[in-house]
Motif scaffolding. Structure first.
Motif, PDB file in Angstrom:
ATOM      1  N   ASN A 124       5.812 -32.869 -12.640  1.00  0.00           N
ATOM      2  CA  ASN A 124       5.100 -31.874 -11.820  1.00  0.00           C
ATOM      3  C   ASN A 124       5.117 -30.492 -12.466  1.00  0.00           C
ATOM      4  N   CYS A 136       6.565 -22.017 -16.010  1.00  0.00           N
ATOM      5  CA  CYS A 136       6.991 -23.358 -15.579  1.00  0.00           C
ATOM      6  C   CYS A 136       7.839 -24.009 -16.670  1.00  0.00           C
ATOM      7  N   SER A 170       3.057 -32.279 -16.423  1.00  0.00           N
ATOM      8  CA  SER A 170       2.146 -32.028 -15.279  1.00  0.00           C
ATOM      9  C   SER A 170       1.353 -33.278 -14.893  1.00  0.00           C
ATOM     10  N   GLN A 332       1.363 -26.710   0.102  1.00  0.00           N
ATOM     11  CA  GLN A 332       1.572 -25.504  -0.712  1.00  0.00           C
ATOM     12  C   GLN A 332       0.276 -25.157  -1.423  1.00  0.00           C
ATOM     13  N   HIS A 376      -1.505 -28.439 -14.250  1.00  0.00           N
ATOM     14  CA  HIS A 376      -0.485 -27.551 -13.685  1.00  0.00           C
ATOM     15  C   HIS A 376      -1.006 -26.797 -12.462  1.00  0.00           C
ATOM     16  N   PHE A 377      -0.059 -26.507 -11.600  1.00  0.00           N
ATOM     17  CA  PHE A 377      -0.371 -25.890 -10.310  1.00  0.00           C
ATOM     18  C   PHE A 377      -0.589 -24.375 -10.414  1.00  0.00           C
ATOM     19  N   SER A 383       1.721 -18.151  -4.078  1.00  0.00           N
ATOM     20  CA  SER A 383       1.575 -19.422  -3.353  1.00  0.00           C
ATOM     21  C   SER A 383       2.258 -19.287  -2.000  1.00  0.00           C
ATOM     22  N   THR A 385       3.911 -21.835   1.112  1.00  0.00           N
ATOM     23  CA  THR A 385       4.211 -23.179   1.618  1.00  0.00           C
ATOM     24  C   THR A 385       4.144 -23.155   3.140  1.00  0.00           C
ATOM     25  N   ASN A 417      -0.441 -28.112  -4.387  1.00  0.00           N
ATOM     26  CA  ASN A 417       0.574 -28.660  -5.289  1.00  0.00           C
ATOM     27  C   ASN A 417       0.769 -30.165  -5.057  1.00  0.00           C
ATOM     28  N   LYS A 420       4.260 -31.225  -3.631  1.00  0.00           N
ATOM     29  CA  LYS A 420       4.457 -31.102  -2.187  1.00  0.00           C
ATOM     30  C   LYS A 420       3.562 -32.175  -1.550  1.00  0.00           C
TER      31      LYS A 420
END
Ligand SMILES: Cc1cc2nc3c(=O)[nH]c(=O)nc-3n(C[C@H](O)[C@H](O)[C@H](O)COP(=O)(O)OP(=O)(O)OC[C@H]3O[C@@H](n4cnc5c(N)ncnc54)[C@H](O)[C@@H]3O)c2cc1C
Length: 476
Positions: A124, A136, A170, A332, A376-377, A383, A385, A417, A420
């Motif tokens: 992820n 990341c 990812s 998210q 990738h997010f 962001s 959640t 994401n 999540k």
């Protein structure tokens, strides 16, 4: 036949969904090769699973194989001069912290739980409360070995099998099995943070304040009262801090408490929360937090261990994912900086309109990515959640709400994401992830028979297999 073998029930972390699967826990690369060989012979599909900390259905595989890497968790080499660690991919961040922090090195990009495996961290491309400063985890990976659908081992790095390097990191386990990883850790001046807090009356204040904080403090996260509406919509508090420069590498406050500070056992707590946790009780908790700061006061100290500061949920509520009768969705969304205020306000208003409130919400800052890992997010922005309990008898309304939220996220150029709860369909996936088509082309090239699939993949791509129908969005 594998299919006659006993199956285990495997859950996503949010416990809204599960699969009955043949679960294999190999302890060597040779065993992985033979699992792949057998799966191909029997036309079975494989899903990779690390520590199972992803919330949704990306590690589930109904009536098929779940290859759980957690028993391959040895640290193979550690160089405390350079900070390079090589480990089997089932090794957790927890294991790396315990080994390397005493030598003055830290995992550079730590998600909010330390029980994530290296394989899952790459799958992820995870990030932490310092994303704005450190990006990341993919940025720190020197190389990894993965076994692909042709049952051969590939070493992937920025020089070798480059296409695979940027798509397996990812790539949510859809291209092959990562078996070991070399990562550069980061040198730290201590394992301690000075914790600060700023309270804010609404989204506008929160985001304006966060903008002034994010550059100067490495670790930051905001808690949001996602239930409050009207003028106080998006009120909350920002927690932020920097590492202290005192060479203290002792790992304090690391043990997960067996009880809450008020004496209730963590094992017993879900029995209570399942009965009493709802929008009304959370209104009270949020009021206490806003007015007394009672939930985070223990990390707003001049010196607080990263174990306590960074891993709030592990430490405070280790059984949080059992708190709800039918589990919870963690949605998210990330939005580009210029649309955050408006966009997040609109997302919260949608949850209010449907009456499915987020009982716990957080906000984090992100910088532009230095490298283009395909799925990738992050993007430059914030962001948010939202933890929304599943209501089984209203699931179609809930999915409708999430799809409406997805449309908003797409309108503002954001995405949600996969780590999540990935409540999205193919159209959302393609609109949120600009490299989605390229990723599928790479999958077709390296895994033409789709050996690696998950419930999530079949659900999004609308694929039916013998023995496993397309998982419905309502099964999420
Ligand atoms: C309390 C909590 C807080 C969190 N906070 C954050 C956060 O701050 N930032 C963040 O980014 N994430 C966060 N997460 C999400 C979590 O970090 C990710 O879902 C992570 O990928 C989970 O790792 P895992 O080892 O549990 O892997 P799993 O959840 O088991 O798997 C994750 C993905 O990796 C793939 N995978 C697993 N093993 C392999 C393998 N051997 N080869 C190839 N692919 C594989 C899987 O197929 C799956 O798609 C949080 C989760 C929890 C529970």
């Amino acid at each position: 036949m594998y299919n006659n073998e006993p199956k285990e029930r495997v859950y996503g972390w949010g416990r809204t969904t599960f699969s009955n699967s043949m679960v294999y826990r190999p302890s060597s690369i040779i065993q992985i090769h033979s699992i792949i060989e057998d799966a191909k012979k029997r036309k079975l599909k494989i899903t990779c699973r690390g520590s199972g900390r992803s919330y949704g259905d990306n590690t589930l595989n109904s009536n098929q194989i779940v290859l759980d890497i957690s028993e391959m968790n040895k640290i193979l080499s550690w160089d405390k001069e350079t900070g390079l660690i090589v480990a089997e991919s089932g090794a957790t961040i927890e294991k790396i912290i315990l080994k390397c922090v005493p030598d003055g090195w830290l995992f550079p990009s730590m998600p909010g739980t330390r029980f994530v495996s290296l394989a899952g961290a790459l799958g992820n491309n995870v990030h932490g409360k310092n994303e704005f400063h450190r990006g990341c985890i993919g940025e720190y990976v020197q190389s990894f070995d993965a076994i692909l659908a042709d049952n051969k081992l590939y070493t992937c790095s920025r020089d070798k099998n480059v296409e695979l390097f940027y798509s397996i990191i990812s790539g949510i386990g859809l291209l092959g099995v990562i078996v070991n990883v070399s990562i550069n850790l980061r040198k730290i001046p201590s394992y301690y943070v000075n914790g600060n807090v700023k309270k804010n009356k609404n989204f506008k204040e929160l985001i304006e304040e966060y903008e002034t904080i994010k550059g100067d403090f490495e670790y930051s996260i905001a808690w949001i009262d996602a239930i409050k509406s009207g003028k106080g919509l998006g009120r909350g508090e920002i927690n932020f801090g920097n590492l202290i420069n005192d060479n203290d590498y002792t790992i304090h406050d690391h043990e997960i408490p067996k009880r809450l500070s008020i004496g209730i056992s963590n094992d017993f707590l879900p029995l209570i929360t399942k009965r009493i946790l709802n929008v009304h009780t959370m209104k009270l908790v949020n009021w206490l937090q806003i007015n007394l700061g009672s939930m985070s006061s223990d990390v707003q100290k001049t010196k607080v261990s990263l174990s306590k500061y960074h891993y709030l949920m592990d430490m405070k509520f280790p059984k949080y994912n059992f708190f709800f009768k039918h589990g919870f969705f963690e949605y998210q969304a990330i939005l580009p900086i210029q649309f955050c205020m408006k966009g997040f306000e609109e997302l919260l208003k949608i949850t209010h309109k449907y009456g499915f409130y987020s009982l716990m919400s957080s906000l984090k800052a992100y910088r532009n990515q230095k490298e283009d890992f395909l799925l990738h997010f992050p993007l430059e922005g914030f962001s948010m959640t939202m933890d929304i309990p599943k209501e089984e008898n209203k699931i179609s309304q809930q999915v409708k709400m999430f799809f409406e939220m997805n449309e908003k996220v797409i309108e503002y150029g954001g995405r949600i994401n996969f780590g999540k709860t990935p409540i999205l369909n193919l159209e959302h996936f393609e609109n949120m992830y600009p490299n989605s088509k390229e990723f599928i082309n790479i999958k077709n090239k390296y895994d033409p028979d789709y050996l690696f699939e998950s419930n999530m993949f079949r659900r999004i791509m609308n694929i039916t297999r013998e023995g496993c129908e397309v998982p419905s969005i309502y099964s999420i």
